[in-house]
Design an enzyme around this catalytic site. Sequence first.
Site, short mmCIF file in Angstrom:
data_model
loop_
_atom_site.label_atom_id
_atom_site.label_comp_id
_atom_site.label_asym_id
_atom_site.label_seq_id
_atom_site.Cartn_x
_atom_site.Cartn_y
_atom_site.Cartn_z
N LYS A 125 1.07 4.14 -2.89
CA LYS A 125 0.73 5.53 -2.60
C LYS A 125 1.89 6.47 -2.87
CE LYS A 125 -3.59 5.09 -1.38
NZ LYS A 125 -4.65 5.63 -2.26
N TYR A 160 0.83 -1.21 0.00
CA TYR A 160 0.00 0.00 0.00
C TYR A 160 0.87 1.26 0.00
CZ TYR A 160 -3.59 3.28 1.73
OH TYR A 160 -4.45 4.33 1.88
#
Length: 289
Positions: free
Chosen positions: A175, A171
């Site tokens: 990002k 993640y």
Amino acid sequence: MGALDGRVAVITGAGRGIGREHALLFAREGASVVVNDLGGANDGSGSDAGPAQEVVDEIRAAGGKAVANTANVAEWAGAAELVTQAVDEFGRLDVVVNNAGILRDAFIAGLEESQWDSVIAVHLKGHAAVLRHAAAYWKTASKAGEPVAGSVINTASASGTTLPNAGQANYGAAKAGIAALTLVAAEELERYGVRVNAIAPIARTRLTLATPGMGAIFAQEVEEGEFDAFSPANISPLVAYLATEKCPLTGKVFAVQGGAISELAGWHDVKVIETEAAWEIDDIAARLP
């Protein structure tokens, strides 16, 4: 007059959470909205047309304009379908809000290939795919002499910018990549009349409630009438401003939480060492902190 009167926007992951708040506010401000949501679970599994359609129904009941889209934006064809639907339904495309995301947290030593691939696909590829097809549309319009005042708002995260979170290598990497993609796209698309910015939001959503160590924080109850600092509705006004036709900002990444908005800066020099000859390992070891 709404701040987004006449604007046409596609918003991914708009069936729930932050994306839903974006869609509702955009519609209240006069935008025509394509509400995209595959309707999957937190980990991306499954699909359900219900969440996207429910938001569309809510917008229409309030007098707004919206259509549902359940395409998978992690696929090039799905992203192309989304952009095409916006143009076919409303005659143009002005705004892209990339918001769709999933979680498949794991510590690196036990991370499975599928956990890595699925999170990178939905977040980073999902942003890139929609951006690519929207950019092609705006490039064609610009080359044809049509006025373009496009706006893209991507969704990064503190996990990939300022607060790395153990267990979120996939993640956080996605990002961080989104933040970098934003800066590159801002440089490329300015020539076509398109601005590109990103936000790194903190709010109560089904994903943050499921994040280890964070669920208890976000689940705290707020007394009626008090300001709810973790409400996802706090995020959308900044996104709406960035989507307005006259907003001058591009190439920016903003952290936004509750009543606070701050501009973030990326990697930068904090200490420099130099040599006028070839580097020696011992010299580097002695001079680097």
